[in-house]
Write an enzyme that holds these catalytic residues in place. Structure first.
Site, mmCIF file in Angstrom:
data_model
loop_
_atom_site.group_PDB
_atom_site.id
_atom_site.type_symbol
_atom_site.label_atom_id
_atom_site.label_comp_id
_atom_site.label_asym_id
_atom_site.label_seq_id
_atom_site.Cartn_x
_atom_site.Cartn_y
_atom_site.Cartn_z
ATOM 1 N N HIS A 39 0.858 -1.189 0.000
ATOM 2 C CA HIS A 39 0.000 0.000 0.000
ATOM 3 C C HIS A 39 0.893 1.238 0.000
ATOM 4 O O HIS A 39 1.276 1.754 1.044
ATOM 5 C CB HIS A 39 -0.913 0.001 1.239
ATOM 6 N N HIS A 41 1.303 4.968 -2.259
ATOM 7 C CA HIS A 41 0.815 5.874 -3.294
ATOM 8 C C HIS A 41 1.980 6.601 -3.962
ATOM 9 O O HIS A 41 2.803 7.230 -3.286
ATOM 10 C CB HIS A 41 -0.144 6.902 -2.695
ATOM 11 N N GLY A 197 -9.503 7.935 -2.004
ATOM 12 C CA GLY A 197 -10.139 9.236 -1.867
ATOM 13 C C GLY A 197 -10.959 9.373 -0.598
ATOM 14 O O GLY A 197 -10.995 8.476 0.238
ATOM 15 N N HIS A 224 -9.796 1.060 -0.258
ATOM 16 C CA HIS A 224 -9.612 1.829 0.975
ATOM 17 C C HIS A 224 -10.928 1.778 1.750
ATOM 18 O O HIS A 224 -11.965 2.188 1.227
ATOM 19 C CB HIS A 224 -9.307 3.290 0.655
ATOM 20 N N GLU A 227 -11.189 3.512 7.237
ATOM 21 C CA GLU A 227 -10.176 4.480 7.665
ATOM 22 C C GLU A 227 -10.869 5.716 8.233
ATOM 23 O O GLU A 227 -10.775 6.007 9.422
ATOM 24 C CB GLU A 227 -9.280 4.862 6.482
ATOM 25 N N HIS A 248 -6.241 -0.297 4.877
ATOM 26 C CA HIS A 248 -6.368 0.216 6.238
ATOM 27 C C HIS A 248 -7.199 -0.713 7.125
ATOM 28 O O HIS A 248 -6.671 -1.442 7.936
ATOM 29 C CB HIS A 248 -6.920 1.646 6.258
ATOM 30 N N ASP A 305 1.898 3.775 3.148
ATOM 31 C CA ASP A 305 0.825 4.588 2.577
ATOM 32 C C ASP A 305 1.429 5.677 1.690
ATOM 33 O O ASP A 305 1.311 5.632 0.481
ATOM 34 C CB ASP A 305 -0.053 5.203 3.664
#
Length: 364
Positions: A39, A41, A197, A224, A227, A248, A305
């Site tokens: 995970h 980005h 998002g 996702h 979270e 998450h 992340d």
């Protein structure tokens, strides 16, 4: 370890012998361990220097023109108020990720960075639709990143895969376009489809058509969830979108029945401790459920992340797991094995990778 024994171990939850739970865990040891990141980005893991250099090359005006000031703006730290507040940093990183050269560079440098801490495999996620401000096509955006990752693999030996993200707070029709792109690049570098998002007020079920397309084409998916919103978000990710992993899953513990379902079906959780504290998914380190999840037998993975925005590395995340939650070296190695097992790579390739990783881990 004999070949027969190895095959037996790959087929089950691998737990290293508890030789010495008091064996010291140091940053130096953790850095040397073979690791996997699932995970991460791309647009949250750039180098500050790269942002500044690309801004100068592309004539993009940034809110700060020196590394120290810019760093403060893209690293909200633990004083960050919410996920929405946390995501503001991406306005800066995305401003310089609108050209193929910059996308290639960001991907390549990410591989170089993770190689320094012995990451063997990484799944890099991003949403191509957020990189079209200068008119780039989705295919050109994806190709630039794939080429950067491949060159990184050739130079540093780190294997990688791309996870394309739909965006919750953008019209679901764009998620469908991104799902179509994901399917087109299955077995060509794309390993899964994701939904990222702002979570609250943007339910995953609104994007289920995109996930149905992905699932019908036998492509992996993650979402996702849990979270910034509760277990209902995780429920939708699994039962509406067919997610194979959960990004998450921080609030899964609030619904014991769903937690047991996730556990029974071995649905991995992509845990990002530092990020969860910063986005206020969890108020304090002491409140994070990662230890509970592990003790209950859930398949957990540790991840960064966003390496830049969260100011972290995979080594740091494992050290946090040790210092705050008492994870021993043997438990850390167990989590690493769980992470490799959770990777979106073909079984035979995963088997070969696990064979090498287990042998390397046994040296520690």
């Amino acid at each position: 370890m004999t070949e027969e024994k190895l095959q037996q171990e790959i087929g089950k939850e691998y737990v290293f012998p508890k030789k010495d739970d008091n064996k010291p865990v140091t940053e130096e040891i953790i850095k040397k361990l073979p690791k996997v990141e699932l995970h991460c980005h791309l647009d949250g893991s750039m180098r500050v220097e790269t942002i500044l250099e690309e801004a100068e090359r592309q004539k993009v005006k940034l809110p700060a023109d020196n590394p120290d000031k810019l760093k403060k703006m893209v690293q909200p730290g633990f004083d960050c108020k919410s996920l929405v507040d946390y995501l503001k940093a991406f306005d800066i990183t995305l401003s310089v990720l609108q050209e193929e050269e910059a996308l290639y560079r960001a991907a390549y440098e990410l591989i170089e960075d993770v190689a320094k801490e012995n990451v063997k495999y990484i799944e890099v996620r991003y949403s191509p639709i957020l990189h079209q401000k200068k008119g780039l096509g989705l295919v050109d955006i994806l190709e630039a990143v794939l080429q950067g990752l491949k060159q990184g693999e050739r130079d540093f030996g780190v294997k990688s895969g791309v996870i394309i993200c739909g965006i919750r707070n953008i019209d679901p029709k764009y998620s469908m376009k991104l799902a179509e792109l994901s399917v087109a690049y299955k077995n060509k570098g794309v390993v899964a489809f994701d939904l990222a998002g702002a979570e609250e007020d943007y339910p995953a079920k609104e994007h289920r058509e995109a996930f149905q397309l992905v699932l019908k084409n036998n492509l992996n998916s993650t979402t996702h969830a849990g979270e910034a919103y509760g277990p209902e978000s995780i429920h939708q990710a699994i039962h509406y979108c067919g997610a194979h992993r959960i990004g998450h899953g921080t609030r899964l513990f609030e619904n014991g029945d769903l937690l047991n379902y996730v556990n029974d079906h071995r649905i991995p959780l992509e845990i990002c401790i530092s990020s969860n504290i910063q986005t206020k998914a969890v108020k304090r380190f002491e409140d994070h459920p990662v230890r509970l999840y592990y003790d209950l037998g859930l398949r957990i993975t540790l991840n960064t992340d966003n390496r830049l925005v969260s100011d972290t590395t995979l080594t740091k995340e494992f050290m946090i797991a040790h210092e705050y939650y008492g994870f021993t070296l043997e438990e850390i190695k167990d989590i690493i094995i769980q992470s490799f097992k959770s990777a979106f790579i073909p079984y035979r390739e995963k088997r070969d990778m696990l064979r090498k990783v287990i042998k390397e881990l046994e040296k520690f």
